[in-house]
Motif scaffolding. Sequence first.
Motif, PDB file in Angstrom:
ATOM      1  N   ASP A 165       0.656  -0.973   0.261  1.00  0.00           N
ATOM      2  CA  ASP A 165      -0.044   0.028   0.277  1.00  0.00           C
ATOM      3  C   ASP A 165       1.130   1.153  -0.221  1.00  0.00           C
ATOM      4  OD1 ASP A 165       0.377   0.928   2.742  1.00  0.00           O
ATOM      5  OD2 ASP A 165       0.097  -0.710   3.019  1.00  0.00           O
ATOM      6  N   PRO A 166       0.155   2.479  -0.137  1.00  0.00           N
ATOM      7  CA  PRO A 166       1.389   3.679  -0.539  1.00  0.00           C
ATOM      8  C   PRO A 166       1.900   4.143   0.414  1.00  0.00           C
ATOM      9  CG  PRO A 166      -0.870   3.875  -1.823  1.00  0.00           C
ATOM     10  CD  PRO A 166      -1.385   2.893  -1.089  1.00  0.00           C
ATOM     11  N   ALA A 167       1.603   3.550   1.721  1.00  0.00           N
ATOM     12  CA  ALA A 167       2.169   4.045   3.458  1.00  0.00           C
ATOM     13  C   ALA A 167       3.431   2.664   3.406  1.00  0.00           C
ATOM     14  CB  ALA A 167       1.332   4.308   4.586  1.00  0.00           C
ATOM     15  N   THR A 168       3.449   1.678   2.763  1.00  0.00           N
ATOM     16  CA  THR A 168       4.461   0.340   3.045  1.00  0.00           C
ATOM     17  C   THR A 168       5.260  -0.064   2.448  1.00  0.00           C
ATOM     18  OG1 THR A 168       2.398  -0.329   5.051  1.00  0.00           O
ATOM     19  CG2 THR A 168       3.969  -1.845   3.934  1.00  0.00           C
ATOM     20  N   VAL A 169       6.771  -0.249   2.702  1.00  0.00           N
ATOM     21  CA  VAL A 169       7.257  -0.369   1.903  1.00  0.00           C
ATOM     22  C   VAL A 169       7.848  -2.065   2.214  1.00  0.00           C
ATOM     23  CG1 VAL A 169       9.835  -0.793   1.032  1.00  0.00           C
ATOM     24  CG2 VAL A 169       8.212   1.897   1.429  1.00  0.00           C
ATOM     25  N   VAL A 170       8.517  -3.405   1.689  1.00  0.00           N
ATOM     26  CA  VAL A 170       8.803  -4.518   2.509  1.00  0.00           C
ATOM     27  C   VAL A 170       9.962  -4.499   1.772  1.00  0.00           C
ATOM     28  CG1 VAL A 170       8.206  -6.795   1.741  1.00  0.00           C
ATOM     29  CG2 VAL A 170       6.262  -5.028   2.730  1.00  0.00           C
ATOM     30  N   LEU A 171      10.915  -4.975   1.888  1.00  0.00           N
ATOM     31  CA  LEU A 171      12.595  -5.153   1.435  1.00  0.00           C
ATOM     32  C   LEU A 171      13.028  -6.626   1.253  1.00  0.00           C
ATOM     33  CD1 LEU A 171      14.125  -1.699   2.087  1.00  0.00           C
ATOM     34  CD2 LEU A 171      12.889  -2.290   0.380  1.00  0.00           C
ATOM     35  N   THR A 172      12.944  -6.996   1.462  1.00  0.00           N
ATOM     36  CA  THR A 172      12.985  -9.225   1.254  1.00  0.00           C
ATOM     37  C   THR A 172      14.485  -8.994   1.046  1.00  0.00           C
ATOM     38  OG1 THR A 172      11.169  -9.345   1.062  1.00  0.00           O
ATOM     39  CG2 THR A 172      13.075 -11.286   0.277  1.00  0.00           C
ATOM     40  N   LEU A 173      15.027  -9.656   1.813  1.00  0.00           N
ATOM     41  CA  LEU A 173      16.817  -9.864   1.406  1.00  0.00           C
ATOM     42  C   LEU A 173      17.794 -11.464   0.894  1.00  0.00           C
ATOM     43  CD1 LEU A 173      18.434  -7.916   4.483  1.00  0.00           C
ATOM     44  CD2 LEU A 173      18.234  -6.827   2.423  1.00  0.00           C
ATOM     45  N   ALA A 174      18.559 -11.736   0.023  1.00  0.00           N
ATOM     46  CA  ALA A 174      18.577 -12.853  -0.242  1.00  0.00           C
ATOM     47  C   ALA A 174      19.803 -13.245   1.341  1.00  0.00           C
ATOM     48  CB  ALA A 174      19.654 -13.301  -1.062  1.00  0.00           C
ATOM     49  N   ALA A 175      19.557 -12.789   1.771  1.00  0.00           N
ATOM     50  CA  ALA A 175      20.576 -13.707   2.977  1.00  0.00           C
ATOM     51  C   ALA A 175      20.913 -12.194   4.270  1.00  0.00           C
ATOM     52  CB  ALA A 175      22.419 -13.604   2.379  1.00  0.00           C
ATOM     53  N   PRO A 176      20.750 -12.837   5.477  1.00  0.00           N
ATOM     54  CA  PRO A 176      20.501 -11.792   6.046  1.00  0.00           C
ATOM     55  C   PRO A 176      21.486 -10.884   6.384  1.00  0.00           C
ATOM     56  CG  PRO A 176      20.039 -14.474   6.388  1.00  0.00           C
ATOM     57  CD  PRO A 176      20.026 -13.884   5.493  1.00  0.00           C
ATOM     58  N   ASP A 177      21.752  -9.783   7.006  1.00  0.00           N
ATOM     59  CA  ASP A 177      22.570  -8.624   7.391  1.00  0.00           C
ATOM     60  C   ASP A 177      22.470  -8.321   7.799  1.00  0.00           C
ATOM     61  OD1 ASP A 177      24.523  -6.744   6.393  1.00  0.00           O
ATOM     62  OD2 ASP A 177      23.747  -6.373   4.714  1.00  0.00           O
ATOM     63  N   PRO A 178      23.421  -7.545   9.258  1.00  0.00           N
ATOM     64  CA  PRO A 178      23.036  -6.703  10.524  1.00  0.00           C
ATOM     65  C   PRO A 178      23.198  -5.843  10.084  1.00  0.00           C
ATOM     66  CG  PRO A 178      24.982  -8.181  10.589  1.00  0.00           C
ATOM     67  CD  PRO A 178      24.077  -9.402   9.086  1.00  0.00           C
ATOM     68  N   ASP A 179      23.627  -5.340   9.079  1.00  0.00           N
ATOM     69  CA  ASP A 179      24.297  -4.071   8.990  1.00  0.00           C
ATOM     70  C   ASP A 179      23.111  -3.233   7.160  1.00  0.00           C
ATOM     71  OD1 ASP A 179      26.752  -4.401  10.938  1.00  0.00           O
ATOM     72  OD2 ASP A 179      27.241  -4.682   8.793  1.00  0.00           O
ATOM     73  N   PHE A 180      22.395  -3.953   7.891  1.00  0.00           N
ATOM     74  CA  PHE A 180      21.658  -4.241   6.553  1.00  0.00           C
ATOM     75  C   PHE A 180      20.976  -2.176   6.997  1.00  0.00           C
ATOM     76  CE2 PHE A 180      17.556  -3.847   4.317  1.00  0.00           C
ATOM     77  CZ  PHE A 180      17.798  -3.465   2.538  1.00  0.00           C
TER      78      PHE A 180
END
Length: 594
Positions: free
Chosen positions: A207-222
Amino acid sequence: MSFVGKREVVSVFCLLHRMRAKVVGLVSLGWALLLAAGLLVGCGDLGNSSPANGASSATSPVVATNGANSSAAPPAPTVSATLSISRLRVTQLLSDTLVVAMSEDAISLDPARATGRTAALIHKATYQTLVTWSGSPSDPPTRLLAESWEVSPDGLTYTFQLDARATFASGNPVTGADVVFSFNRLRNGDGVPAALAANLAEVTTPDPATVVLTLAAPDPDFLFKLAAAPFSVLDRATILAQVGGTVDGQASQIAAWLNSHSAGSGPYQLERWTPGIGAVLVRNEAYWRDSPALSRVVIRHVPYAAAQALQLAAGDVDLALDLRADQVEPVRNNPDVSILTGVGQGTLLLAASTDPELAGPLADPAVVRAMRHGVDYAGIRQLVGTRSVPMVSILPVGHPDALGVDQAPIYDPELARNILLEAGYQEPISATLSYPDVTLAGVPFGAVARKVQSDLNTAGFRLSLSPQPVPAAFSAWYSGQVTLGLWYWRPAYGAPSAYLAFLPGGTMARALHWTDETADETILTIRDGLLQSTEGAARREAWASAQRYLLEQGPYVPLVQPGVQIGLNSQVQGIRYHPQWWVDVAAAAKPGPQ
């Protein structure tokens, strides 16, 4: 008024001469100021006007001093001291304009392609990211365009809720579609910053107020990476309107447009950028947070520290970002100038290509090892300044995983020559040292290059020098054409993983043709271990192994960690040093003329 390039650099002597002739007979400062404004039009424009920002400044390790509080004995009179104009100065007349002198190092102002300090400073003022640094880059990021976020238990999914108040300079609201557009441009692009998004597998907006970012592998510094300028959120609608409504096949057109316009939600907008000349920023009158105090920011390309110091002392500029350490003492007794000093987070180093077809003997690790013993580190530190600190390897002083100074290479020209002889090099090795011909971040590149040349020419090398304009130096470096370079590097973000740039496949390593295909299994195993070891003893040991490898087999010769010397008009308030964007110009304020 308009920015007119080199002609806008006003000679203070010209200004005073004209003002003296015309101010005679005027009885009020108000008339004098009106007249001075007219003279500025005739001599060349320094920028326009309107007021400025409540954006918070980053905390800083630097110390500010000026003549009002300095306890040091006054030095002998200098040019910079005698040129001080305390009553009626150019920068006082332009009370709503900030004039910045710096060695410009930008090759692009497209956030997906830009590198260097100039772009970082401009992007801090014109764009915003989902999160930002509240203090130093090593502090946990805090919210900016994102009001809140959640991370899935497996560390692969980040869900952001956007701040409903956020708007672009165009008036368009900041939406999830803008984030998707911006992040996909970055991760699918061919710019150097694309490496930051290499682990970003998918960007969606339910929805316009939400963004979902999916990583290929966990990254604690993302989250630290998300605070970096390449992850700036761009106004999708404004950009599409410039390229016919579609991004297909329009990458170069969009990049070109972003070199002369900004499409962000920051406190300023880009009015003009002329490479090798400077840039002008104007206040975003639709800014959704506290408005900045100054209406314009003029950035001048002044490549040499001596010229920056003179312009600062003369009152022609408000900030001088590239002062050398030896220029600090002469201005300490000048009440019109303050100095911010401290230790920076950048690295001054030599780097050799690992491609034998391009670099010949320089691609041999034994040759670079000889270089590490052929350089007079103490002498280079004297050139860069006593606020600089020696480096052992690629990790800076203060990094928790940096090797101790007892493991630093020693200066021993005879040992360097013996290493070359044992490796089979009976004759001096010829090489060309390339470098940007500027003083950048207080580093006089030309003087350091000549010192390196002198040192290595007594240690089994025959070095020639190739000074280059900044754009040419950057282009040659990032396109992998440099065989041996003198370079200044600073981390793109504050987390330890930023220094993976030096290992095979990283942004620094790729410029040297050091990739997974060309590197040996030892360093690849060490690097992969660092990707998995994120904290504690395992990470420390992994970094120790990486640094020991680099001291024996790596293509780098770390020289020093330069200090920071920023000069500013003592009436300018709100300026703090930050290693990511150097200074936040939106935090600056100036009193009116006295």
